[in-house]
Motif scaffolding. Structure first.
Motif, PDB file in Angstrom:
ATOM      1  N   ASP A 142      14.317 -12.562 -21.227  1.00  0.00           N
ATOM      2  CA  ASP A 142      15.079 -12.688 -20.122  1.00  0.00           C
ATOM      3  C   ASP A 142      16.650 -12.957 -19.639  1.00  0.00           C
ATOM      4  N   TRP A 143      16.521 -12.126 -18.771  1.00  0.00           N
ATOM      5  CA  TRP A 143      18.082 -11.685 -18.713  1.00  0.00           C
ATOM      6  C   TRP A 143      17.783 -12.430 -17.021  1.00  0.00           C
ATOM      7  N   PRO A 144      19.267 -13.340 -16.745  1.00  0.00           N
ATOM      8  CA  PRO A 144      19.136 -13.909 -15.650  1.00  0.00           C
ATOM      9  C   PRO A 144      20.379 -13.197 -14.768  1.00  0.00           C
ATOM     10  N   VAL A 145      20.292 -12.939 -13.161  1.00  0.00           N
ATOM     11  CA  VAL A 145      20.513 -12.205 -12.821  1.00  0.00           C
ATOM     12  C   VAL A 145      20.755 -12.778 -11.351  1.00  0.00           C
ATOM     13  N   ILE A 146      21.869 -12.299 -10.388  1.00  0.00           N
ATOM     14  CA  ILE A 146      21.981 -13.615  -9.520  1.00  0.00           C
ATOM     15  C   ILE A 146      21.857 -12.140  -8.335  1.00  0.00           C
ATOM     16  N   ALA A 147      20.397 -11.561  -7.595  1.00  0.00           N
ATOM     17  CA  ALA A 147      20.468 -10.169  -6.367  1.00  0.00           C
ATOM     18  C   ALA A 147      21.697 -11.267  -5.261  1.00  0.00           C
ATOM     19  N   ILE A 148      22.074 -10.335  -5.016  1.00  0.00           N
ATOM     20  CA  ILE A 148      22.817 -10.172  -3.745  1.00  0.00           C
ATOM     21  C   ILE A 148      22.708  -9.388  -2.180  1.00  0.00           C
ATOM     22  N   THR A 149      22.543 -10.160  -1.010  1.00  0.00           N
ATOM     23  CA  THR A 149      22.606  -9.261   0.368  1.00  0.00           C
ATOM     24  C   THR A 149      23.294  -9.671   1.177  1.00  0.00           C
ATOM     25  N   LEU A 150      24.347  -9.013   1.321  1.00  0.00           N
ATOM     26  CA  LEU A 150      25.421  -8.927   3.105  1.00  0.00           C
ATOM     27  C   LEU A 150      25.000  -8.093   3.844  1.00  0.00           C
ATOM     28  N   ARG A 151      24.494  -8.587   5.291  1.00  0.00           N
ATOM     29  CA  ARG A 151      24.021  -8.565   6.014  1.00  0.00           C
ATOM     30  C   ARG A 151      25.483  -8.762   7.148  1.00  0.00           C
ATOM     31  N   THR A 152      25.535  -7.474   8.098  1.00  0.00           N
ATOM     32  CA  THR A 152      26.604  -7.722   9.612  1.00  0.00           C
ATOM     33  C   THR A 152      25.345  -7.542  10.676  1.00  0.00           C
ATOM     34  N   ASN A 153      26.256  -8.539  11.454  1.00  0.00           N
ATOM     35  CA  ASN A 153      25.791  -8.293  13.078  1.00  0.00           C
ATOM     36  C   ASN A 153      25.327  -6.537  13.164  1.00  0.00           C
ATOM     37  N   GLU A 154      26.331  -5.320  12.984  1.00  0.00           N
ATOM     38  CA  GLU A 154      25.941  -4.626  13.752  1.00  0.00           C
ATOM     39  C   GLU A 154      24.756  -4.229  12.745  1.00  0.00           C
ATOM     40  N   GLY A 155      24.042  -4.715  11.490  1.00  0.00           N
ATOM     41  CA  GLY A 155      22.886  -4.492  11.678  1.00  0.00           C
ATOM     42  C   GLY A 155      22.344  -3.220  10.505  1.00  0.00           C
ATOM     43  N   LEU A 167      22.122 -15.400  -1.446  1.00  0.00           N
ATOM     44  CA  LEU A 167      21.969 -15.274  -2.798  1.00  0.00           C
ATOM     45  C   LEU A 167      20.384 -15.598  -3.859  1.00  0.00           C
ATOM     46  N   GLN A 168      20.059 -14.720  -5.093  1.00  0.00           N
ATOM     47  CA  GLN A 168      18.975 -14.728  -5.310  1.00  0.00           C
ATOM     48  C   GLN A 168      19.109 -14.957  -6.907  1.00  0.00           C
ATOM     49  N   PRO A 169      18.611 -15.824  -7.644  1.00  0.00           N
ATOM     50  CA  PRO A 169      18.451 -15.197  -8.923  1.00  0.00           C
ATOM     51  C   PRO A 169      17.088 -14.836 -10.062  1.00  0.00           C
ATOM     52  N   VAL A 170      17.822 -14.494 -10.005  1.00  0.00           N
ATOM     53  CA  VAL A 170      16.578 -13.362 -10.796  1.00  0.00           C
ATOM     54  C   VAL A 170      16.340 -14.019 -12.158  1.00  0.00           C
ATOM     55  N   LEU A 171      15.222 -13.350 -13.177  1.00  0.00           N
ATOM     56  CA  LEU A 171      15.188 -13.431 -14.958  1.00  0.00           C
ATOM     57  C   LEU A 171      14.137 -12.518 -14.664  1.00  0.00           C
ATOM     58  N   ILE A 172      14.856 -11.206 -15.054  1.00  0.00           N
ATOM     59  CA  ILE A 172      14.328 -10.033 -15.469  1.00  0.00           C
ATOM     60  C   ILE A 172      13.724 -10.245 -16.811  1.00  0.00           C
TER      61      ILE A 172
END
Length: 52
Positions: free
Chosen positions: A34-47, A14-19
């Motif tokens: 500015d507009w606050p947003v949370i950038a989300i990255t989900l990773r799996t073991n399968e790549g 999770l990464q907070p970002v101000l746009i």
């Protein structure tokens, strides 16, 4: 029909970002340049990665 492969969860980032806005949003409770947003990255073991 072939069954779907299962994905194994590896990590979640999770990464907070101000746009910055071109024009501020003005309301009764305040002005927002500015507009606050949370950038989300989900990773799996399968790549496979998913972004939101």
């Amino acid at each position: 029909m072939k069954p779907l492969a299962q994905l194994t969860f590896h990590s979640l980032e999770l990464q907070p970002v101000l746009i910055p806005l071109k024009r501020p949003i003005v309301s009764r409770v305040g002005s927002y340049s500015d507009w606050p947003v949370i950038a989300i990255t989900l990773r799996t073991n399968e790549g496979i990665s998913g972004y939101s």
